[in-house]
Design a protein around this motif. Structure first.
Motif, PDB file in Angstrom:
ATOM      1  N   THR A 171       0.797  -1.229   0.000  1.00  0.00           N
ATOM      2  CA  THR A 171       0.000   0.000   0.000  1.00  0.00           C
ATOM      3  C   THR A 171       0.827   1.276   0.000  1.00  0.00           C
ATOM      4  O   THR A 171       0.324   2.340   0.356  1.00  0.00           O
ATOM      5  CB  THR A 171      -1.001   0.067   1.179  1.00  0.00           C
ATOM      6  N   ALA A 172       2.091   1.240  -0.419  1.00  0.00           N
ATOM      7  CA  ALA A 172       2.910   2.445  -0.392  1.00  0.00           C
ATOM      8  C   ALA A 172       2.849   3.210  -1.711  1.00  0.00           C
ATOM      9  O   ALA A 172       2.558   4.395  -1.736  1.00  0.00           O
ATOM     10  CB  ALA A 172       4.356   2.103  -0.061  1.00  0.00           C
ATOM     11  N   GLY A 173       3.132   2.556  -2.844  1.00  0.00           N
ATOM     12  CA  GLY A 173       2.970   3.208  -4.129  1.00  0.00           C
ATOM     13  C   GLY A 173       4.207   3.818  -4.742  1.00  0.00           C
ATOM     14  O   GLY A 173       4.158   4.326  -5.864  1.00  0.00           O
ATOM     15  N   PHE A 174       5.342   3.827  -4.042  1.00  0.00           N
ATOM     16  CA  PHE A 174       6.585   4.285  -4.644  1.00  0.00           C
ATOM     17  C   PHE A 174       7.145   3.189  -5.556  1.00  0.00           C
ATOM     18  O   PHE A 174       6.863   2.005  -5.364  1.00  0.00           O
ATOM     19  CB  PHE A 174       7.625   4.623  -3.574  1.00  0.00           C
ATOM     20  N   ASN A 175       7.961   3.591  -6.513  1.00  0.00           N
ATOM     21  CA  ASN A 175       8.610   2.599  -7.366  1.00  0.00           C
ATOM     22  C   ASN A 175       9.996   3.076  -7.765  1.00  0.00           C
ATOM     23  O   ASN A 175      10.224   4.272  -7.970  1.00  0.00           O
ATOM     24  CB  ASN A 175       7.772   2.324  -8.614  1.00  0.00           C
ATOM     25  N   THR A 176      10.923   2.123  -7.849  1.00  0.00           N
ATOM     26  CA  THR A 176      12.295   2.425  -8.275  1.00  0.00           C
ATOM     27  C   THR A 176      12.632   1.730  -9.590  1.00  0.00           C
ATOM     28  O   THR A 176      13.779   1.783 -10.027  1.00  0.00           O
ATOM     29  CB  THR A 176      13.300   1.978  -7.195  1.00  0.00           C
ATOM     30  N   VAL A 177      11.652   1.049 -10.191  1.00  0.00           N
ATOM     31  CA  VAL A 177      11.826   0.415 -11.493  1.00  0.00           C
ATOM     32  C   VAL A 177      10.689   0.864 -12.400  1.00  0.00           C
ATOM     33  O   VAL A 177       9.688   1.416 -11.936  1.00  0.00           O
ATOM     34  CB  VAL A 177      11.833  -1.135 -11.392  1.00  0.00           C
ATOM     35  N   ASP A 178      10.848   0.633 -13.692  1.00  0.00           N
ATOM     36  CA  ASP A 178       9.812   0.976 -14.654  1.00  0.00           C
ATOM     37  C   ASP A 178       8.693  -0.062 -14.548  1.00  0.00           C
ATOM     38  O   ASP A 178       8.845  -1.206 -14.989  1.00  0.00           O
ATOM     39  CB  ASP A 178      10.408   0.995 -16.065  1.00  0.00           C
ATOM     40  N   MET A 179       7.564   0.324 -13.958  1.00  0.00           N
ATOM     41  CA  MET A 179       6.478  -0.610 -13.716  1.00  0.00           C
ATOM     42  C   MET A 179       5.866  -1.145 -15.006  1.00  0.00           C
ATOM     43  O   MET A 179       5.355  -2.265 -15.033  1.00  0.00           O
ATOM     44  CB  MET A 179       5.383   0.071 -12.876  1.00  0.00           C
ATOM     45  N   SER A 180       5.930  -0.369 -16.076  1.00  0.00           N
ATOM     46  CA  SER A 180       5.338  -0.815 -17.343  1.00  0.00           C
ATOM     47  C   SER A 180       6.126  -1.939 -17.987  1.00  0.00           C
ATOM     48  O   SER A 180       5.620  -2.613 -18.897  1.00  0.00           O
ATOM     49  CB  SER A 180       5.223   0.358 -18.317  1.00  0.00           C
TER      50      SER A 180
END
Length: 609
Positions: free
Chosen positions: A439-448
Motif C-alpha cells: 500500500t505504499a505506491g513508490f517505485n524504483t523500477v519501470d512498472m510498465s
C-alpha cells in the motif's frame, strides 16, 4: 399555589434558557471557526490586491476576539466548578493562551512594523494560520461529540468524515493558487480522493501541475487521511471533556479500534506524538541521504522534499514531488534514501498498536537491564505478556510476505527491470519491489516493463496490503493469515481454531472470510466496469489498476493517464471503499440489525466440494 412550586418552575425556566443559550453559542462558535477558516482559504487560494488583505486582517481580529471572550468564560467556569477536573482547566488555559497570542499578534501586525521582535517570537502570520486551523479542529471535535451523544452510526460517521474531507480537498485543489494552469473537477476529485485515501494514483503530474500551495494541500490531505479524520477531530474534541459521555467514549473506541474505553486521550496523544516523531526522524534521514544531491535543489527544496516524502512514506501514500518519483535518474541508485523510505513504509504499515506493544516491550527490557546493572535486581525474573497473538500474527505475516516477495521479485526481474544494477542494487530493488506493494505506491523500477508473472505477484501483495490500525489498506495481514490458517485447520480436522496455544474466536474467522469475499467482489466489479467503459485496455493492466486503487497502493503500470471520466469515477469509488473498509460500509447501511440468537434450531449439513 405553593411557593416551592413557583420556585421550581422559575428554576426550570432558567435552566431551559441556559441550555438554549449554550446551544446557540455552540452553533455560533463552530460557525465563527468555519468563517475564519474560509477567510484563510480566501487569502491563500485567490489573487487579490493589498487593500483586500487589510480587510482580511480585520476579520481575523474580530473572530479571534470572539474566541478570546468565549475561552475566558470557559476558563472561569472550569475554575469555579465543583468538579476538580485538572485536565479541563489545563486545556481551557491552553486554548485561551493560543488564541490570545494569535489575537495580539494580529493586532500588532495591523498597527505597523515597529513590533518586529514580538512578531518574530510568535511566528507572525504562520502562528495565526495554525491557530485558525486549531480552532476549527477543536470546534469540529466538539460537534462530533454531539453526534456521538445523538446515537449516530459509528460506521456512517467514519465514512462521512472521509467523504467530507475528500469534498473539502477537491474544493481546495480547484482554487486558482493551487494549480499552475488550472485543473478539471474530475481530476481534482481524483487527486483529493487519492490523497485522503493515501493511495498515490495520479492523473496529473504532482510536480508540475500544482503550486507550493497545492502541494501543501495534498500533504495535509495525506496526513489527515493517513491517520484518519476522526483521530484528529476526536483528539481536539476531548478538549471539551464535560461533553464526553460514556456512550461517546464507547463509540470513539469502536471507530478508532482502541483496546479499552479508559485512556482515550492518552492513546490519541500517543498516536499523534509517534506520528510526528517518526516523520520528523524520517525527514532527517531522508535529508541526510540527499544532502549532496544538487539536482534536488537548494537547502529549502531539500527540506521540503524530505518532509513531503517522509509523511508520504509513513502514511503509505506514495505521492512524490518529482515527476518520475524515486525512479528519477539522480535518485534511482540512491540506496540509502530507498532504505529509509522502506523503513517508513514498514513502520506505517505495521500499525500503531504493534508499534506501541514493541515499544513497551523494549522499555520493559531496558528497565530490567538497568535494574540489574545497579544491583536492584539479580536476574530477569518476569516477562509480561505484552506481545499478544494479534501482534505476533501481524509481525510474522509481514516479515514473511516481505521476504517471499523480495525473493520472487529478484528471481523474476533480475534479467529484466534490474538489469545493469549491481548485487546491492538488485537486492535493494527486490526488497523495495516487495515492500512498496504493501500500500505504499513508490517505485524504483519501470512498472510498465514488469514481467506478467511479477505483475501477478504484485497484485497478490497489493491485495493483502498492510495491517489493522495502520495507515495502509488492503484486506490486511491478519485477514490473510486467519484465512490461510483456517484452511490448514480444516485440513488437519481440528474442531477449535487454535494458534500458538490461543483459541481464535469464530466470529474473527467469519469476518476474515467476509472481507476476502467482499474484496474480490469489489475488485471484480471495478475491473468489469472499467473494461466496459474502455474495452481496448489490457485486462491484466485493468486488474492491476483496480487492485491498486482498492488496496490504496498507488502503483500503476502506466494506465492511469489513459482513463476516461467514467473509469476515473470507478477508480475513485474503489479508493474510497478500500480506505473506509467494506465491512464498515456494510455496517453503515445495514447497522447492527441482528442482536444475537436466544435460541437454537436443528442443524443440517451442506455439501461443500
Amino acid at each position: 399555589m405553593n411557593l416551592w412550586t413557583i420556585d421550581f418552575k422559575y428554576y426550570s425556566q432558567i435552566e431551559r434558557l441556559k441550555r438554549f443559550f449554550v446551544t446557540v453559542l455552540n452553533h455560533f462558535s463552530i460557525l465563527a471557526a468555519a468563517s475564519l477558516l474560509a477567510i484563510l482559504i480566501y487569502e491563500f487560494g485567490f489573487l487579490h490586491p493589498n487593500d483586500r488583505l487589510d480587510s482580511v486582517s480585520t476579520y481575523y481580529e474580530f473572530g479571534l476576539l470572539y474566541f478570546v471572550v468565549i475561552y475566558c468564560i470557559s476558563l472561569y467556569k472550569a475554575f469555579v466548578s465543583r468538579r476538580q477536573d485538572r485536565f479541563l482547566r489545563l486545556t481551557s488555559l491552553f486554548k485561551l493562551g493560543i488564541v490570545f497570542f494569535a489575537f495580539i499578534g494580529s493586532v500588532f501586525f495591523s498597527v505597523g512594523d515597529h513590533h518586529k521582535l514580538f512578531l518574530t517570537i510568535i511566528g507572525h502570520h504562520y502562528f495565526l494560520n495554525l491557530t485558525i486551523v486549531f480552532l476549527f479542529l477543536v470546534e469540529v471535535g466538539r460537534a462530533s461529540f454531539n453526534l456521538f451523544a445523538k446515537q449516530a452510526n459509528p460506521a456512517m460517521l467514519f465514512i462521512g468524515s472521509f467523504t467530507l474531507l475528500v469534498s473539502i480537498g477537491t474544493g481546495l485543489l480547484l482554487l486558482p493558487n493551487s494549480t499552475t494552469h488550472g485543473i478539471s473537477l474530475v481530476n481534482a476529485l481524483f487527486t483529493s480522493t487519492s490523497a485522503v485515501c493515501v493511495t498515490g494514483l495520479v492523473v496529473v503530474d504532482t510536480a508540475t501541475a500544482f503550486t507550493p500551495v497545492g502541494k501543501m494541500i495534498i500533504l495535509l490531505l495525506i496526513q489527515l487521511g493517513g491517520l484518519g479524520v476522526m483521530t484528529f477531530t476526536t483528539f481536539f474534541g476531548l478538549f471539551y471533556r464535560t461533553e464526553s459521555t460514556f456512550r461517546s467514549q464507547m463509540m470513539i473506541k469502536e471507530i478508532l479500534n482502541l483496546d479499552r474505553v479508559g485512556g482515550i486521550f492518552s492513546a490519541l496523544l500517543k498516536i499523534l506524538l509517534v506520528t510526528i516523531i517518526v516523520e520528523f526522524i524520517g525527514a532527517l534521514f531522508i535529508f541526510q541521504s540527499i544532502s549532496k544531491v544538487t539536482a534536488v535543489g537548494d537547502f529549502t527544496d531539500k527540506v521540503a522534499f524530505s518532509v513531503f516524502h517522509s509523511i508520504s512514506a509513513f502514511c503509505n501514500a506514495g505521492f512524490s514531488t518529482l515527476t518520475d518519483g524515486l525512479y528519477t535518474g539522480f535518485l534511482r541508485q540512491n540506496y540509502t534514501l530507498q532504505f529509509w523510505i522502506m523503513a517508513l513504509i514498514v513502520l506505517g504499515g505495521l500499525g500503531f498498536p504493534i508499534i506501541f506493544s514493541y515499544f513497551t516491550l523494549i522499555r520493559h527490557f531496558i528497565g530490567n537491564k538497568i535494574r540489574q546493572f545497579f544491583g536492584k535486581q539479580k536476574r530477569y525474573m518476569h516477562m509480561p505478556r505484552i506481545i499478544n497473538m494479534n501482534a505476533r500474527i501481524v509481525v510474522f505475516t509481514t516479515m514473511g510476505l516481505i521476504l517471499i516477495g523480495a525473493i520472487m521479485f529478484f528471481l523474476l526481474e533480475r534479467n529484466n527491470t534490474l538489469v545493469g544494477e549491481g548485487i546491492l542494487g538488485k537486492i535493494t530493488g527486490s526488497f523495495f519491489g516487495s515492500i512498496t506493494p504493501r500500500t505504499a505506491g513508490f517505485n524504483t523500477v519501470d512498472m510498465s516493463r514488469l514481467m506478467p508473472s511479477t505483475i501477478l505477484i504484485t497484485i497478490l501483495l497489493m491485495w493483502i496490503g498492510a495491517s489493522p490500525g495502520s495507515t495502509g489498506g488492503g484486506i490486511k495481514t491478519t485477514t490473510f493469515a486467519l484465512s490461510l490458517l483456517n484452511v490448514v485447520n480444516l485440513a488437519t480436522g481440528r474442531k477449535l481454531f487454535v494458534v500458538g496455544r490461543r483459541e481464535i474466536p469464530y466470529d474473527s474467522v467469519q469476518r476474515a472470510f467476509a472481507v476476502v469475499f467482499l474484496s474480490i467482489i469489489a475488485i471484480g466489479l471495478g475491473s468489469f466496469f472499467v473494461i466496459v467503459f474502455q474495452p481496448k485496455l489490457n485486462y491484466l493492466s485493468v486488474l492491476f489498476e483496480c487492485t491498486s486503487a482498492f488496496s490504496t497502493v498507488g502503483l500503476s503500470v502506466g494506465m492511469t493517464s489513459q482513463l476516461t471520466v467514467a473509469s476515473k469515477i470507478v477508480i475513485i469509488l474503489l479508493m474510497l471503499i478500500g480506505r473506509v473498509g467494506l465491512l464498515s460500509l456494510v455496517f453503515s447501511f445495514l447497522g447492527n440489525l441482528h442482536q444475537g440468537d436466544s435460541y437454537r434450531l436443528p442443524s443440517e449439513s451442506i455439501y461443500i466440494n
